[in-house]
Design a protein around this motif. Structure first.
Motif, PDB file in Angstrom:
ATOM      1  N   LEU A  95       0.835  -1.195   0.000  1.00 28.87           N
ATOM      2  CA  LEU A  95       0.000   0.000   0.000  1.00 28.87           C
ATOM      3  C   LEU A  95       0.871   1.248   0.000  1.00 28.87           C
ATOM      4  O   LEU A  95       0.655   2.194  -0.743  1.00 28.87           O
ATOM      5  CB  LEU A  95      -0.919  -0.026   1.228  1.00 28.87           C
ATOM      6  CG  LEU A  95      -2.035   1.037   1.220  1.00 28.87           C
ATOM      7  CD1 LEU A  95      -2.986   0.795   0.066  1.00 28.87           C
ATOM      8  CD2 LEU A  95      -2.790   1.003   2.533  1.00 28.87           C
ATOM      9  N   LEU A 146       2.408   1.863  -3.302  1.00 27.67           N
ATOM     10  CA  LEU A 146       1.439   2.376  -4.267  1.00 27.67           C
ATOM     11  C   LEU A 146       1.236   3.873  -4.087  1.00 27.67           C
ATOM     12  O   LEU A 146       1.173   4.623  -5.053  1.00 27.67           O
ATOM     13  CB  LEU A 146       0.101   1.641  -4.120  1.00 27.67           C
ATOM     14  CG  LEU A 146       0.018   0.346  -4.921  1.00 27.67           C
ATOM     15  CD1 LEU A 146      -1.246  -0.415  -4.567  1.00 27.67           C
ATOM     16  CD2 LEU A 146       0.037   0.620  -6.419  1.00 27.67           C
ATOM     17  N   CYS A 156       1.961   6.778  -6.694  1.00 27.56           N
ATOM     18  CA  CYS A 156       1.021   7.811  -7.107  1.00 27.56           C
ATOM     19  C   CYS A 156       1.654   9.184  -7.061  1.00 27.56           C
ATOM     20  O   CYS A 156       1.546   9.968  -7.986  1.00 27.56           O
ATOM     21  CB  CYS A 156      -0.187   7.837  -6.168  1.00 27.56           C
ATOM     22  SG  CYS A 156      -1.324   6.519  -6.445  1.00 27.56           S
ATOM     23  N   THR A 192     -10.241   1.144  -7.997  1.00 32.00           N
ATOM     24  CA  THR A 192      -9.645   0.051  -7.229  1.00 32.00           C
ATOM     25  C   THR A 192      -8.981   0.580  -5.959  1.00 32.00           C
ATOM     26  O   THR A 192      -9.185   0.035  -4.860  1.00 32.00           O
ATOM     27  CB  THR A 192      -8.589  -0.690  -8.069  1.00 32.00           C
ATOM     28  OG1 THR A 192      -9.160  -1.009  -9.318  1.00 32.00           O
ATOM     29  CG2 THR A 192      -8.117  -1.937  -7.363  1.00 32.00           C
ATOM     30  N   MET A 193      -8.201   1.643  -6.099  1.00 29.38           N
ATOM     31  CA  MET A 193      -7.524   2.200  -4.932  1.00 29.38           C
ATOM     32  C   MET A 193      -8.529   2.643  -3.883  1.00 29.38           C
ATOM     33  O   MET A 193      -8.369   2.381  -2.689  1.00 29.38           O
ATOM     34  CB  MET A 193      -6.679   3.409  -5.342  1.00 29.38           C
ATOM     35  CG  MET A 193      -5.514   3.094  -6.248  1.00 29.38           C
ATOM     36  SD  MET A 193      -4.312   2.007  -5.489  1.00 29.38           S
ATOM     37  CE  MET A 193      -3.658   3.080  -4.230  1.00 29.38           C
ATOM     38  N   GLY A 207      -8.958   1.039  -0.298  1.00 28.95           N
ATOM     39  CA  GLY A 207      -8.770   1.902   0.856  1.00 28.95           C
ATOM     40  C   GLY A 207      -9.979   1.902   1.773  1.00 28.95           C
ATOM     41  O   GLY A 207      -9.862   1.824   2.996  1.00 28.95           O
ATOM     42  N   ILE A 255      -8.331  10.218  -5.195  1.00 32.16           N
ATOM     43  CA  ILE A 255      -8.402   9.054  -4.328  1.00 32.16           C
ATOM     44  C   ILE A 255      -8.595   9.422  -2.862  1.00 32.16           C
ATOM     45  O   ILE A 255      -9.519   8.942  -2.209  1.00 32.16           O
ATOM     46  CB  ILE A 255      -7.130   8.193  -4.486  1.00 32.16           C
ATOM     47  CG1 ILE A 255      -7.049   7.670  -5.917  1.00 32.16           C
ATOM     48  CG2 ILE A 255      -7.129   7.058  -3.495  1.00 32.16           C
ATOM     49  CD1 ILE A 255      -5.810   6.870  -6.197  1.00 32.16           C
TER      50      ILE A 255
END
Lengths: 286, 437, 269
Positions: free
Chosen positions: B15, B18, B22, C71-72, C76, C135
C-alpha cells in the motif's frame, strides 16, 4: 498490553484525520470564504456581508430553487407510483422475476453520463425517437428539452427512469416483510385488492416511502450532470440546478467566495427541507 | 500465526509503495524540463499552428544557440483559459503563451501574472508601427499598461452559397434585403409540414461564447465598433443593440432561422440546408476538402441596418501573445517575439493557417497583397481587417456576455420579453455586476 | 387473465428500460446519416464511429485511470473503514459513542457546502491534476463505517478472544480473522464503493484538467459537451457505449450481488 490504551485511537485515526481535513476544516473555511471575494489567483479580499446581499438579489439563485422544486414535484410522486406498482406486480407469483428485476435495475448501475447522453438523443426535437413516434401517430412534436416549461419535467422523467429500479427493489423488500397473516385475515373479511393495499400494505411500507422521499429530495438538490450534459442549464435557465449554478459561479466565473456562499445557502435549505419532511411524515405516522 | 505477521506487513508495504508511486506519477507530469536559458513557448494545439511554431522556433534556435526556445502545444483540455488558470495555480506557466483570447487578458493582468510589454525596450515603437491606434487603445489595460501583443485575427464575415445567392438575386447587404432572401429560400423539402431549409443559421446554445457570432457581431457592424461596457458601466442599451435584437427576433419569429440545433450528420452549409453562415477564414480549409462538385462560395460583409452608412465593422476574434511573469528573461522573450511577428513570419503564418495578422499594412505591403491576390477566397478578409474590433477590456467581460446571452435568448428566441425590456434588464444586471467588482 | 395483464405490464416496463440502451448500441454501430432514421434494426453496420472515437480522445487511458482510481478507493475504503468500524464496535474507549454520533451527523451534511472548500484545499496542497485528489478524499466513507460496525457487532466475542490469546495484533484480527467471516458485507461495500467511484464525475471535473488524468465518465462528458466530436452523433454514442460497457458487463455477471448490495444498503439507511 500497554498499547491497548492507544490502539483504538490509532485505529480510528484515519477517520479522524479525514474528518478534520475533508469535513471540519472545509465547513469552517466555507464560512470564512463567504465573507471574502476571491478568484484563486489574486489575493483574497474581505467584503463582509457582500456575498450574502448578493444572494438575496440574485434572480438565478431563486430560479435554481424554483427549478429544483419543479423537479421534485414531478419526480417524487412519479417515482413512488411507478416503483410501487412494479414492486407490487413483482411481489405476486411471477415467473422470470430475476429477469424483470435485472431489467428494471439496469439504469441504476449505469453512469449518469451515459443516461444523460442517451436521453438527450431520445428527446431530440427532430430526430429523437419520442418525437418521431409522436409524429407517426399523428401528434405534434414536443419540445422536450427546448421548451422552457417542459425541459425540467423531461429531466425529472429521465431521473425517474434511472432510479426507479432501486426503489422497486427497496419496495419489494418492504412488501415482503408484511406478514401474510394480515392479508389472510383481510381476505376472510372479504376485502378486495385495493382495500388490502390501502389499509395493510401502505402503512407497513411507510418507512420505505419515507426513505424514497428523503433520498429523492437530496438527489434533486444534487442534480448536476444531467442538466450539464443535456441542456447546459437552459433553455432560459429553466434547468439550472443548485449544484450546476454553484459550479458555474466557481469554475466559469471564478467567484470562489460567492459560490461558497451559494453552497452554504443550498446546504442549509436541504437540511431544512429534510427536517420538515421528517416532521411531516412522523406526524402522519402517529 | 507468525507468518501472518509478514502477510499483513507485506500488504502495508505494498500500500505504501502504491501511494509513493502515485505521488511520483503526479510530480512527473508537472515537472517542467527547463534549463536556465531556454524559454518555454506554448502554441495553440491545432496542426497548422504547431507547424508554424516549429518552423519559426527552429529557425531562431539555429541562429541563437545560447538562447533556445522550447515548443510545447498547449495541453489538451476543455478550454484553453481553464488550462492557463490551472497552470497559474499550479505554478507551471510557460514563459510565452501565444493563443490567449483578447478578452481573457484583463483577468490575468489584474491578477498580476503577466509582464507589461510597454516596459520592454522598443515595444511601443514597434507596436505603433504594426497596428493602428484604435486597436492599441483597445488592448490597453485599465491600469494603462499593455499586456498583450495583437497576433492574429479571424474576422467574421458572412459566407454564402454562390448558386443560391445568384438565384435569389444578389448578396443581401441590409436587414431588409436579408429578410427578402430568407423568404425566398425558406422551404419544406420533404413535405412533412416542417421547414427544413433556411437562409442562415447561428448557434442556439445559451453559452456566452456563441454570442460573439450572432448578437455581438451584428452589434459591432451596426454601430461601427461600439463598446458594450465603458467606465464600469453598461453602454449597450442603445438603438443599435435594439435593431440587432429586432433583426434576430424577426428571423426566429418567421422561422427564417431555426431554433433547433443543426447537429448530427452532414455539414448543413454543404448540403444546402442553409445558404449563409457567419464564420471566419478557417472555414475555407474545411470547405475545400469536403465540397461537392459544382459547389462554390464566397465571403461578404455581414448585414447591417437599412440606414447604415459607411464600412461594415465586424468581430475579429483576436488571439494574442502574452508573457507570464514567471519568465526569467522577458527581454529575450520579447526579442524572440519580434522575430515571430516579423514580416516574413507573419506571411508564413498567413500562408500556413489562413489566419490574418492584424497589421495596418495588409493592403499596401506587397508581400501580403500577393497572398490575397492569389487566394481569392481569402481576399475579402484583407479589407475587412481594417474594420474589426475585439472585446472591451474588462475583467468580467465573459459574465457580461453571459448576462446579455440570457436576455437575448429570452427575448429573441422565446418571446418572453420585448427587446426593449430585455436590453434594459441586461444593462441593469451588468451594472450590478460591475458595481460589485 | 389478470396474470396476463401483469405480464404485459412487466414486459412493457422491461422494454422501456432496455430499449434505450439497445438503441444507443445500434446507433453507435451504424453510419452517421442512418442514425436519424434508426428504430429497430440497422440497415448497415459500420465501426466508423468507434474508430473515430479512439482517434479523437484517449479513452483507453481514461479507462485505466478509472480502474486505478476505483480500485484504490475501494481497497482503501475496505481497509480503513473496517479498521474504524472494528474499533467502534469491539473496543471500549473514551469518545467511542461521540465519534459514532459525529459520523451519523456528518452523513447528513450536504456536500454542497464542502465542495468548493475541498477544491481549494486540493489547490493549496498542490494535488490538482494528480491521482491524490481523486483518491484520498474518498478513502473514508461514513456509510461503510456504519456497515462494518454493524456487522462486526454480530461477531461472537469468543472468536476475537481466541485470536488474542494466540497473540494476534488487532490489525491481524481484523484482516485475517474477521474479514473471512463478513464476506457478504465486504462484497456489498466493495461493489457500492466501486460503482460509485467509477460513476463519479463532478469531482473529477473540478480537480482534473489534464486530459491524461481524466476518468472515463469525465472524458466522455467533456467529449459530449465540448466541440471535439464535431457534432457527430455516432461518435458521441460510441463513447457513451464504451463508458457503459464495463459496469454493464460486471452487472450481467454479478447481478445478484449488485442488487443485494444496494437493497441491504438501502435498508440500513
Amino acid at each position: 498490553m500497554k498499547n491497548n490504551k492507544l490502539l483504538p485511537y490509532l485505529l480510528v485515526s484515519p477517520y479522524l484525520i479525514h474528518l478534520m481535513v475533508f469535513v471540519a476544516f472545509p465547513v469552517i473555511f466555507s464560512i470564512y470564504l463567504t465573507f471574502n471575494k476571491w478568484n484563486i489567483i489574486s489575493p483574497m479580499e474581505f467584503i463582509g456581508f457582500g456575498n450574502f446581499l448578493r444572494v438575496f438579489q440574485d434572480a438565478l439563485f431563486f430560479k435554481a430553487l424554483y427549478n429544483t422544486l419543479k423537479f421534485l414535484i414531478v419526480h417524487i410522486p412519479l417515482q413512488i407510483i411507478v416503483a410501487l406498482l412494479l414492486a407490487e406486480i413483482l411481489n405476486q407469483k411471477i415467473k422470470f422475476r430475476p429477469f424483470f428485476r435485472a431489467a428494471f435495475f439496469l439504469p441504476v448501475v449505469v453512469s449518469g453520463v451515459v443516461v444523460s447522453m442517451l436521453w438527450q438523443q431520445l428527446y431530440g426535437f427532430d430526430t429523437g425517437i419520442l418525437n418521431r413516434m409522436l409524429s407517426t401517430l399523428g401528434f405534434g412534436k414536443v419540445g422536450w428539452l427546448v421548451d422552457p416549461n417542459m425541459a425540467m419535467v423531461s429531466i425529472a422523467v429521465m431521473a425517474t427512469w434511472k432510479n426507479v429500479g432501486l426503489y422497486v427493489i427497496l419496495f419489494l423488500v418492504g412488501l415482503q416483510t408484511v406478514p401474510p397473516q394480515y392479508y389472510e385475515a383481510a381476505d376472510l373479511e372479504g376485502a378486495n385488492h385495493w382495500q388490502k393495499f390501502w389499509h395493510i400494505t401502505l402503512p407497513m411500507i411507510n418507512p420505505t416511502i419515507f426513505m424514497v422521499v428523503i433520498l429523492s429530495t437530496i438527489g434533486g438538490f444534487s442534480l448536476f450532470i444531467e442538466p450539464y450534459i443535456m441542456t447546459g442549464g437552459g433553455p432560459l435557465n429553466s434547468t439550472l440546478s443548485a449544484v450546476l449554478y454553484i459550479y458555474k459561479q466557481a469554475f466559469t466565473n471564478y467567484h470562489m467566495g460567492y459560490s461558497a456562499t451559494l453552497g452554504f445557502f443550498f446546504a442549509f435549505i436541504i437540511l431544512l427541507v429534510v427536517v420538515v419532511q421528517k416532521r411531516f411524515i412522523e406526524k402522519g405516522e402517529s | 500465526m507468525k507468518n501472518v505477521v509478514t502477510k499483513v506487513n507485506k500488504s502495508r508495504i505494498v500500500l505504501g509503495l502504491l501511494v509513493l508511486f502515485c505521488s511520483l506519477l503526479t510530480s512527473c507530469d508537472s515537472a517542467r524540463e527547463n534549463d536556465d536559458n531556454s524559454l518555454l513557448y506554448w502554441s495553440a494545439n491545432d496542426a497548422q499552428e504547431v507547424e508554424f511554431a516549429r518552423q519559426v522556433i527552429s529557425a531562431w534556435n539555429k541562429e541563437h544557440s545560447e538562447e533556445q526556445i522550447q515548443l510545447q502545444p498547449v495541453p489538451e483540455g476543455q478550454s484553453s483559459e481553464e488550462i492557463i488558470l490551472a497552470a497559474v495555480v499550479g505554478k507551471t506557466t510557460p514563459d510565452i503563451y501565444a493563443n490567449m483570447w483578447q478578452g481573457d487578458v484583463e483577468f490575468f493582468a489584474q491578477a498580476k501574472v503577466l509582464v507589461p510589454f510597454d516596459t520592454l525596450e522598443g515595444f511601443l515603437e514597434f507596436i505603433y508601427q504594426r497596428c493602428d491606434s484604435a486597436l492599441i487603445k483597445e488592448i490597453t489595460s485599465s491600469d494603462g499598461h499593455i499586456y498583450q501583443i495583437p497576433w492574429k485575427i479571424n474576422p467574421i464575415m458572412m459566407i454564402y452559397n454562390k448558386q443560391v445567392v445568384e438565384k435569389i438575386g444578389g448578396i443581401p447587404r441590409t436587414y431588409s434585403e436579408y429578410f427578402e432572401a430568407c423568404k425566398k429560400y425558406q422551404k419544406d423539402n420533404d413535405g412533412d409540414g416542417y421547414v427544413d431549409q433556411w437562409f442562415g443559421y447561428t448557434n442556439v446554445r445559451p453559452i456566452w461564447s456563441e454570442l460573439r457570432f450572432n448578437f455581438y457581431l451584428l452589434y459591432l457592424a451596426a454601430s461601427d465598433g461600439a463598446s458594450l461596457v465603458k467606465n464600469n458601466q453598461a453602454v449597450f442599451n442603445n438603438k443599435y443593440a435594439l435593431e440587432v435584437f429586432r433583426f434576430f427576433e424577426e428571423l426566429y419569429a418567421q422561422n427564417y432561422f431555426t431554433q433547433d440545433r443543426l447537429a448530427s450528420g452532414q455539414d448543413p452549409f454543404l448540403s444546402g440546408k442553409i445558404a449563409t453562415k457567419f464564420t471566419g477564414p478557417w472555414e475555407i480549409a474545411h470547405l475545400e476538402k469536403f465540397k461537392p462538385e459544382g459547389f462554390d462560395y464566397a465571403y461578404a460583409p455581414v448585414p447591417v441596418p437599412d440606414d447604415h452608412q459607411g464600412p461594415v465593422y465586424t468581430y475579429g476574434d483576436p488571439k494574442n501573445i502574452v508573457i507570464f511573469n514567471t519568465c526569467k528573461n522577458p527581454l529575450l522573450a520579447w526579442r524572440f517575439l519580434k522575430f515571430l511577428i516579423s514580416d516574413e513570419n507573419d506571411l508564413l503564418f498567413l500562408k500556413l493557417s489562413s489566419q490574418i495578422p492584424p497589421r495596418k499594412d495588409l493592403l499596401t505591403n506587397p508581400l501580403f497583397v500577393e497572398v490575397f491576390t492569389q487566394n481569392e477566397k481569402l481576399a475579402p478578409f484583407a479589407n475587412q481587417a481594417r474594420y474589426i474590433k475585439g472585446v472591451d477590456s474588462n475583467e468580467v467581460i465573459k459574465e457580461v456576455f453571459d448576462i446579455i446571452t440570457q436576455e437575448y435568448q429570452s427575448s429573441v428566441m422565446y418571446g418572453v420579453k420585448s427587446p426593449e425590456e430585455a436590453l434594459r434588464d441586461a444593462a441593469k444586471a451588468v451594472d450590478v455586476l460591475l458595481l460589485n467588482m | 387473465m389478470k396474470k396476463l395483464i401483469l405480464y404485459i405490464t412487466l414486459i412493457i416496463g422491461s422494454l422501456a428500460f432496455i430499449y434505450p440502451f439497445y438503441w444507443m448500441v445500434t446507433a453507435s454501430l451504424v453510419p452517421e446519416n442512418e442514425i436519424e432514421s434508426l428504430t429497430l434494426l440497422p440497415h448497415s453496420i459500420s465501426f466508423n464511429s468507434y474508430i473515430q472515437m479512439f482517434e479523437k480522445i484517449p479513452i483507453g487511458r481514461a479507462f485505466f485511470n478509472s480502474i486505478f482510481v476505483a480500485t484504490m478507493v475501494t481497497g482503501g475504503v475496505l481497509v480503513f473503514c473496517s479498521m474504524v468500524g472494528y474499533a467502534l464496535s469491539r473496543l471500549r474507549f473514551v469518545g467511542r459513542n461521540l465519534i459514532f454520533y459525529i459520523i451519523i451527523f456528518t452523513m447528513t451534511l450536504p456536500f454542497q457546502i464542502t465542495l468548493i472548500p475541498n477544491y481549494i484545499i486540493m489547490v493549496k496542497l498542490g494535488w490538482t491534476d494528480t491521482f491524490l485528489a481523486l483518491i484520498v478524499p474518498y478513502l473514508i466513507n461514513a456509510f461503510a463505517i456504519i456497515m462494518f460496525r454493524q456487522v462486526f457487532q454480530t461477531i461472537p466475542q469468543d472468536l476475537i478472544d481466541a485470536a488474542r490469546i494466540d497473540g494476534c495484533s488487532e490489525l491481524r484480527i481484523i484482516f485475517q480473522i474477521l474479514w473471512p467471516n463478513i464476506i457478504p458485507s465486504l462484497v456489498t461495500v466493495g461493489i457500492i464503493t466501486f460503482m460509485a467511484t467509477w460513476n463519479e464525475v463532478l469531482w473529477p471535473l473540478i480537480v482534473i484538467r489534464d486530459e491524461n488524468l481524466m476518468t472515463m465518465p469525465q472524458l466522455v462528458t467533456l467529449f459530449a459537451v465540448g466541440g471535439r466530436a464535431e457534432s457527430q452523433l455516432g461518435v458521441k454514442l460510441a463513447s457513451a457505449t464504451i463508458l457503459a460497457l464495463p459496469i454493464v458487463i460486471a452487472y450481467l455477471f454479478f447481478q445478484k450481488y449488485f442488487i443485494q448490495s444496494m437493497a441491504s444498503a438501502g435498508m440500513k439507511e
